[in-house]
Design a protein around this motif. Sequence first.
Motif, PDB file in Angstrom:
ATOM      1  N   GLN A 108      40.953  -6.656 -13.690  1.00  0.00           N
ATOM      2  CA  GLN A 108      39.720  -7.434 -13.715  1.00  0.00           C
ATOM      3  C   GLN A 108      38.924  -6.690 -12.433  1.00  0.00           C
ATOM      4  O   GLN A 108      39.435  -6.649 -11.395  1.00  0.00           O
ATOM      5  CB  GLN A 108      39.655  -8.755 -13.586  1.00  0.00           C
ATOM      6  CG  GLN A 108      40.319  -9.447 -14.777  1.00  0.00           C
ATOM      7  CD  GLN A 108      40.287 -11.091 -14.944  1.00  0.00           C
ATOM      8  OE1 GLN A 108      40.082 -11.736 -13.451  1.00  0.00           O
ATOM      9  NE2 GLN A 108      40.655 -11.735 -15.931  1.00  0.00           N
ATOM     10  N   ALA A 109      37.748  -6.786 -12.629  1.00  0.00           N
ATOM     11  CA  ALA A 109      36.799  -6.073 -11.396  1.00  0.00           C
ATOM     12  C   ALA A 109      35.781  -7.346 -10.680  1.00  0.00           C
ATOM     13  O   ALA A 109      35.322  -7.245  -9.919  1.00  0.00           O
ATOM     14  CB  ALA A 109      35.860  -5.057 -11.879  1.00  0.00           C
ATOM     15  N   VAL A 110      36.059  -8.628 -11.362  1.00  0.00           N
ATOM     16  CA  VAL A 110      35.305  -9.890 -11.246  1.00  0.00           C
ATOM     17  C   VAL A 110      35.833 -10.854 -11.028  1.00  0.00           C
ATOM     18  O   VAL A 110      36.505 -11.316 -11.958  1.00  0.00           O
ATOM     19  CB  VAL A 110      33.830  -9.796 -11.785  1.00  0.00           C
ATOM     20  CG1 VAL A 110      32.911 -11.169 -11.462  1.00  0.00           C
ATOM     21  CG2 VAL A 110      32.977  -8.715 -12.084  1.00  0.00           C
ATOM     22  N   SER A 158      31.085  -6.271 -19.781  1.00  0.00           N
ATOM     23  CA  SER A 158      31.840  -7.717 -20.354  1.00  0.00           C
ATOM     24  C   SER A 158      33.231  -7.726 -19.392  1.00  0.00           C
ATOM     25  O   SER A 158      33.593  -6.435 -18.969  1.00  0.00           O
ATOM     26  CB  SER A 158      31.954  -8.054 -21.604  1.00  0.00           C
ATOM     27  OG  SER A 158      32.799  -7.070 -22.116  1.00  0.00           O
ATOM     28  N   GLN A 159      33.840  -8.639 -19.371  1.00  0.00           N
ATOM     29  CA  GLN A 159      35.380  -8.963 -18.870  1.00  0.00           C
ATOM     30  C   GLN A 159      35.814  -9.849 -19.598  1.00  0.00           C
ATOM     31  O   GLN A 159      35.400 -10.939 -20.171  1.00  0.00           O
ATOM     32  CB  GLN A 159      35.114  -9.512 -17.400  1.00  0.00           C
ATOM     33  CG  GLN A 159      36.514  -9.500 -16.657  1.00  0.00           C
ATOM     34  CD  GLN A 159      36.490  -9.420 -15.206  1.00  0.00           C
ATOM     35  OE1 GLN A 159      36.301  -8.635 -14.637  1.00  0.00           O
ATOM     36  NE2 GLN A 159      36.736 -10.669 -14.813  1.00  0.00           N
ATOM     37  N   GLY A 160      37.322  -9.383 -20.052  1.00  0.00           N
ATOM     38  CA  GLY A 160      37.908 -10.473 -20.745  1.00  0.00           C
ATOM     39  C   GLY A 160      38.500  -9.956 -22.143  1.00  0.00           C
ATOM     40  O   GLY A 160      37.786  -8.984 -22.709  1.00  0.00           O
ATOM     41  N   ASP A 161      39.993  -9.886 -22.591  1.00  0.00           N
ATOM     42  CA  ASP A 161      40.436  -9.345 -23.633  1.00  0.00           C
ATOM     43  C   ASP A 161      41.155 -10.681 -24.335  1.00  0.00           C
ATOM     44  O   ASP A 161      41.896 -10.063 -25.208  1.00  0.00           O
ATOM     45  CB  ASP A 161      41.204  -8.123 -23.349  1.00  0.00           C
ATOM     46  CG  ASP A 161      42.381  -8.509 -22.452  1.00  0.00           C
ATOM     47  OD1 ASP A 161      42.686  -9.556 -22.342  1.00  0.00           O
ATOM     48  OD2 ASP A 161      43.273  -7.511 -22.307  1.00  0.00           O
ATOM     49  N   GLY A 162      41.068 -11.690 -24.156  1.00  0.00           N
ATOM     50  CA  GLY A 162      41.846 -12.868 -24.779  1.00  0.00           C
ATOM     51  C   GLY A 162      40.862 -13.442 -25.944  1.00  0.00           C
ATOM     52  O   GLY A 162      40.520 -12.518 -26.878  1.00  0.00           O
ATOM     53  N   ASP A 163      40.867 -14.815 -26.100  1.00  0.00           N
ATOM     54  CA  ASP A 163      40.086 -15.077 -27.258  1.00  0.00           C
ATOM     55  C   ASP A 163      38.654 -14.971 -27.124  1.00  0.00           C
ATOM     56  O   ASP A 163      37.959 -15.016 -27.973  1.00  0.00           O
ATOM     57  CB  ASP A 163      40.382 -16.628 -27.118  1.00  0.00           C
ATOM     58  CG  ASP A 163      41.492 -17.084 -27.731  1.00  0.00           C
ATOM     59  OD1 ASP A 163      42.364 -16.201 -28.483  1.00  0.00           O
ATOM     60  OD2 ASP A 163      42.194 -18.199 -27.324  1.00  0.00           O
ATOM     61  N   SER A 164      37.905 -14.721 -25.761  1.00  0.00           N
ATOM     62  CA  SER A 164      36.587 -14.852 -25.609  1.00  0.00           C
ATOM     63  C   SER A 164      36.396 -14.143 -24.200  1.00  0.00           C
ATOM     64  O   SER A 164      37.302 -13.805 -23.540  1.00  0.00           O
ATOM     65  CB  SER A 164      35.898 -16.241 -25.517  1.00  0.00           C
ATOM     66  OG  SER A 164      34.587 -15.895 -25.218  1.00  0.00           O
TER      67      SER A 164
END
Length: 401
Positions: free
Chosen positions: A231-233, A258-264
């Motif tokens: 993560q960068a943020v 964007s950021q995240g690779d889970g549900d959202s």
Amino acid sequence: MTEGTDRPHNPQDPSAGSGGYGYPPGAIPGGYGYPQPGQPNPYAQQPQPQPGAPGAPGAPGAPGAPGAFGGPVYGEPAFGEPAFGEPTTFGGPARTPEPAFAAPSQPDWQALADRSEAQRSRRKMLTIIGGAVAVVLLAGGGYLFFAGGSDDKPQDDKPTAAASGSASPSKTPEDNSPTVAGDPRLLRDRAPGGSPVQLSMSPDLELVKMGERDEVRLKGGPNSFAQGSEQAVDVTKSFSITTRVYTVVENGSRMAISQGDGDSFSFELGFEVVNGKNSWVFRVQTGDKGAAATMQQIVVDAPDAVKKWTQLTATYDADKKTIALYVEDKQAGTAQIGGIWPGPGPVQLGRSRHHGIWSGSLVGSLDRIRIWNKVLAPEQVAVLDSGKLDSLGVPSHAWLI
């Protein structure tokens, strides 16, 4: 501004029986490269004409021969191909003319010796001048880092070559390289402080040199993105994100970062058609399930967004619980939120996570991506590319600057 409504998502993977990316539904007759039953075999041995005979390859008037009627002149682009140096279809490099071959000739040794001596003298002079300039910069407290020159503002509907940052005489080629040394598929985090986050480029993402700057070109699809090592943020704290975007399509959702690779996603920034209108969007997710009811967003009309460089900046003020979106360094919208859900997964370029699948595939280019671990005020965003860095500070992460 629109709040609390989710956009329809379009999975990138093809459905069963659809024929795959770019193919019509149904089987491909004859298979890949094989003739259909009953048709002549194009791979059978064919009689070859004697060299120099009419119709033989290279004979005058033969198809494709240089200067022949119906054949292109060697080294010139065929009809419909871009000229050398012009931007090509995203994902394809500019066409480079092939070199003409000439018979080797005896070198002029005296001329070579004179030229070598002149080059040594010139390098010696540049070294002296470079040292003097470095002393002056240090004495004056010169501090130019991660600031784009005023000449690198978005111009026409084509990517333009412009300088990003100022080069010191003591800089080496590695200092200005957009990639990690020894790994040309890893975008280098050029921020001087903190833990660097390198971005791994997928096969369909292309790194392109444009004058003195670099950009990444994305074709769209499941293999066109870049993903961070982490993560960068920290979305539980204030942050600011800025990038330049060049999109070549005006349909669907096209996310720049964007950021995240889970549900959202936790946040996403980019282009989207909203209610039939081209728009720039900045969205954050406040719930852990990625529901539409817990999504907050800022939507700004962008009628001239396509095929034009546009600088987008998104900020989050953790104390005031507000988000803001800036277009070309001017505030375009704000929204009050309850906070941002800290979803799992690293930073992404060219895509976003919705309901457990990847979507929002960007078709276009990105450059000058920077992240600050603080909220930038409107007056600071207004001078992002003016070189007035005292009011901005050093970004926590930076790529393609």
